[in-house]
Design an enzyme around this catalytic site. Structure first.
Site, PDB file in Angstrom:
ATOM      1  N   ASP A   1      48.046  -3.549  82.178  1.00 49.54           N
ATOM      2  CA  ASP A   1      47.197  -3.476  80.978  1.00 49.54           C
ATOM      3  C   ASP A   1      48.073  -3.098  79.779  1.00 49.54           C
ATOM      4  O   ASP A   1      48.938  -2.217  79.878  1.00 49.54           O
ATOM      5  CB  ASP A   1      46.097  -2.423  81.183  1.00 49.54           C
ATOM      6  CG  ASP A   1      45.016  -2.545  80.132  1.00 49.54           C
ATOM      7  OD1 ASP A   1      44.057  -3.308  80.353  1.00 49.54           O
ATOM      8  OD2 ASP A   1      45.136  -1.898  79.068  1.00 49.54           O
TER       9      ASP A   1
ATOM     10  N   ASP B   1      43.067  -7.900  77.631  1.00 48.27           N
ATOM     11  CA  ASP B   1      44.496  -7.539  77.567  1.00 48.27           C
ATOM     12  C   ASP B   1      45.005  -7.109  78.941  1.00 48.27           C
ATOM     13  O   ASP B   1      45.998  -6.403  79.048  1.00 48.27           O
ATOM     14  CB  ASP B   1      44.721  -6.428  76.529  1.00 48.27           C
ATOM     15  CG  ASP B   1      44.024  -5.138  76.917  1.00 48.27           C
ATOM     16  OD1 ASP B   1      43.068  -5.205  77.736  1.00 48.27           O
ATOM     17  OD2 ASP B   1      44.420  -4.060  76.437  1.00 48.27           O
TER      18      ASP B   1
HETATM   19  N1  LIG Z   1      44.040 -10.475  69.926  1.00 44.25           N
HETATM   20  C1  LIG Z   1      43.316 -10.480  71.044  1.00 44.25           C
HETATM   21  N2  LIG Z   1      42.661  -9.366  71.404  1.00 44.25           N
HETATM   22  C2  LIG Z   1      41.971  -9.358  72.550  1.00 44.25           C
HETATM   23  C3  LIG Z   1      41.884 -10.511  73.358  1.00 44.25           C
HETATM   24  N3  LIG Z   1      41.121 -10.202  74.431  1.00 44.25           N
HETATM   25  C4  LIG Z   1      40.735  -8.922  74.284  1.00 44.25           C
HETATM   26  N4  LIG Z   1      41.250  -8.386  73.154  1.00 44.25           N
HETATM   27  C5  LIG Z   1      41.092  -7.049  72.605  1.00 44.25           C
HETATM   28  O1  LIG Z   1      41.831  -6.148  73.410  1.00 44.25           O
HETATM   29  C6  LIG Z   1      41.290  -4.851  73.242  1.00 44.25           C
HETATM   30  C7  LIG Z   1      41.295  -4.160  74.590  1.00 44.25           C
HETATM   31  O2  LIG Z   1      41.001  -2.863  74.353  1.00 44.25           O
HETATM   32  P1  LIG Z   1      40.755  -1.824  75.523  1.00 44.25           P
HETATM   33  O3  LIG Z   1      41.216  -2.418  76.827  1.00 44.25           O
HETATM   34  O4  LIG Z   1      39.362  -1.363  75.482  1.00 44.25           O
HETATM   35  O5  LIG Z   1      41.646  -0.596  75.174  1.00 44.25           O
HETATM   36  P2  LIG Z   1      43.110  -0.515  74.614  1.00 44.25           P
HETATM   37  O6  LIG Z   1      43.043  -0.439  73.147  1.00 44.25           O
HETATM   38  O7  LIG Z   1      43.988  -1.578  75.187  1.00 44.25           O
HETATM   39  O8  LIG Z   1      43.511   0.899  75.153  1.00 44.25           O
HETATM   40  P3  LIG Z   1      43.956   1.295  76.616  1.00 44.25           P
HETATM   41  O9  LIG Z   1      43.727   0.133  77.506  1.00 44.25           O
HETATM   42  O10 LIG Z   1      43.109   2.450  76.980  1.00 44.25           O
HETATM   43  O11 LIG Z   1      45.386   1.639  76.472  1.00 44.25           O
HETATM   44  C8  LIG Z   1      39.884  -5.025  72.656  1.00 44.25           C
HETATM   45  O12 LIG Z   1      39.907  -4.583  71.315  1.00 44.25           O
HETATM   46  C9  LIG Z   1      39.669  -6.536  72.686  1.00 44.25           C
HETATM   47  O13 LIG Z   1      38.940  -6.997  71.564  1.00 44.25           O
HETATM   48  C10 LIG Z   1      42.562 -11.678  72.941  1.00 44.25           C
HETATM   49  O14 LIG Z   1      42.550 -12.722  73.587  1.00 44.25           O
HETATM   50  N5  LIG Z   1      43.271 -11.622  71.795  1.00 44.25           N
END
Ligand SMILES: Nc1nc2c(ncn2[C@@H]2O[C@H](COP(=O)(O)OP(=O)(O)OP(=O)(O)O)[C@@H](O)[C@H]2O)c(=O)[nH]1
Length: 352
Positions: free
Chosen positions: A230, A273
């Site tokens: 992640d 992510d």
């Molecule tokens: N740019 C982009 N963002 C994405 C995509 N898929 C998911 N996200 C964003 O990735 C972020 C994932 O956030 P979280 O997994 O909740 O938390 P984090 O900020 O990574 O924090 P931790 O995982 O706790 O370290 C969210 O804001 C989603 O909107 C994508 O395909 N592109």
């Protein structure tokens, strides 16, 4: 895909079918005309020149006219099907004009009906047969009930040649169509198991491979390790640098995973992510080496890219074991390890 794009694609497909049908129609018209001409030459003196003019028109005008008409239509395939039915009338007429002679009659019927049978359009086939009967009866009466049961040996040879050529051409066309269908099918299957954004296998496909790996462990004790990866604080990266940069970083992670794993292993986008890697024939130690390589490459990539100041990965690893009765147990073990890595401050690897 937007609705208009689907409609455009459907029309393009229909036009391609119309082109294919036109090609087969031309082949059929040439072969049918040769068989008719061979028979008329032997018997058809009583008709005069008019029947030859009709044959020439049928051969030279009908195929391009039908093609032009279908291509201009709003519903090309429907128009084409109506033309198929109409052709039954022409064929019936020519069977009558060749004095119900069995050999050219068989050639004409085969040329007319084989394509309809191959396409499985049974209602069209029934309509074509009806028109064939109408064309045959009315043509036969109109032409003075010609009856030529015998055909010269030369005429017979020509007709058999036409029949063979038509079967050959139709088989070749069906084979080409089958190849195109197979290629399209493979493309769809590939698309179906790939994450469109970053060209990595998607979660559904990954899970199907996890099930296989789980089965191999239970049957043959083939070891495997699962990595769940992640991106740390990815939301902040999105918020601070924008989604485009976020997308590029995800693409970078995908490239790193592709570059790190061996050919039998499988990297995938697990969602958002989060990524996953299935390492075949790899115990937890091998998994740890792979995870460290991934983290090192990520640090180098971020430094080289220069767009964001820092971006790290947390990785949870689970080697499959006998406690993992269901696939879900194995995934939960890797998930728990990832959770620990996050809870312990991120930017680290935890082996479950
Ligand atoms: N740019 C982009 N963002 C994405 C995509 N898929 C998911 N996200 C964003 O990735 C972020 C994932 O956030 P979280 O997994 O909740 O938390 P984090 O900020 O990574 O924090 P931790 O995982 O706790 O370290 C969210 O804001 C989603 O909107 C994508 O395909 N592109």
């Amino acid at each position: 895909m937007p609705h208009y794009a689907i409609a455009e694609e459907r029309r393009a497909n229909e036009l391609r079918t119309v082109d294919r049908v036109c090609l087969m129609r031309m082949v059929g018209a040439v072969l049918g005309s040769i068989a008719i001409a061979a028979t008329l030459k032997a018997h058809g003196h009583s008709y005069g020149g008019l029947v030859w003019v009709a044959l020439l028109l049928n051969l030279a005008l009908w195929p391009p006219m039908a093609w032009w008409h279908a291509r201009r239509s709003v519903t090309p395939l429907r128009t084409e099907r109506r033309q198929w039915v109409l052709e039954g009338l022409f064929a019936g007429f020519w069977i009558a004009a060749t004095g119900l002679s069995p050999v050219p009659g068989t050639v004409l019927a085969c040329v007319l009906l084989a394509g309809r049978v191959a396409s499985g359009a049974w209602r069209i086939l029934a309509g074509t047969l009806l028109m064939l009967v109408i064309g045959l009866v009315s043509g036969w009466l109109m032409l003075g009930r010609p009856w030529w049961p015998d055909l010269s040996e030369a005429g017979m040879r020509i007709c058999l040649f036409c029949l063979f050529t038509h079967i050959f051409a139709l088989s070749y066309m069906l084979r080409t169509q089958l190849q195109q269908l197979q290629a399209r099918n493979e493309l769809l299957q590939r698309q179906n198991r790939t994450d469109a954004g970053i060209e990595l296998p998607n979660r559904r496909y990954f899970e199907s491979r996890l099930v296989q790996a789980h089965g191999r462990f239970r049957l043959y004790r083939q070891v495997a390790s699962l990595l769940l990866i992640d991106v740390d604080h990815f939301k902040e990266i999105n918020d601070r640098y924008g989604h485009q940069t976020g997308d590029r970083i995800l693409g970078g992670v995908a490239d790193i995973l592709r570059a790190t794993v061996r050919s039998g292993d499988l990297p995938a986008r697990y969602g958002g992510d989060e990524f996953a890697v299935l390492l075949i024939n790899a115990n937890r130690l091998a998994g740890q080496y792979a995870a460290e390589r991934i983290r090192r490459m990520m640090a180098a990539y971020i430094q080289q890219d220069g767009a964001v100041k820092a971006c790290t990965l947390s990785i949870g690893i689970a080697e499959i074991n006998t406690d993992h009765v269901r696939v879900q147990d194995w995934v939960s073990a890797a998930d728990a390890a990832l959770y620990q890595a996050k809870a312990a401050g991120r930017d680290r690897i935890v082996v479950g």
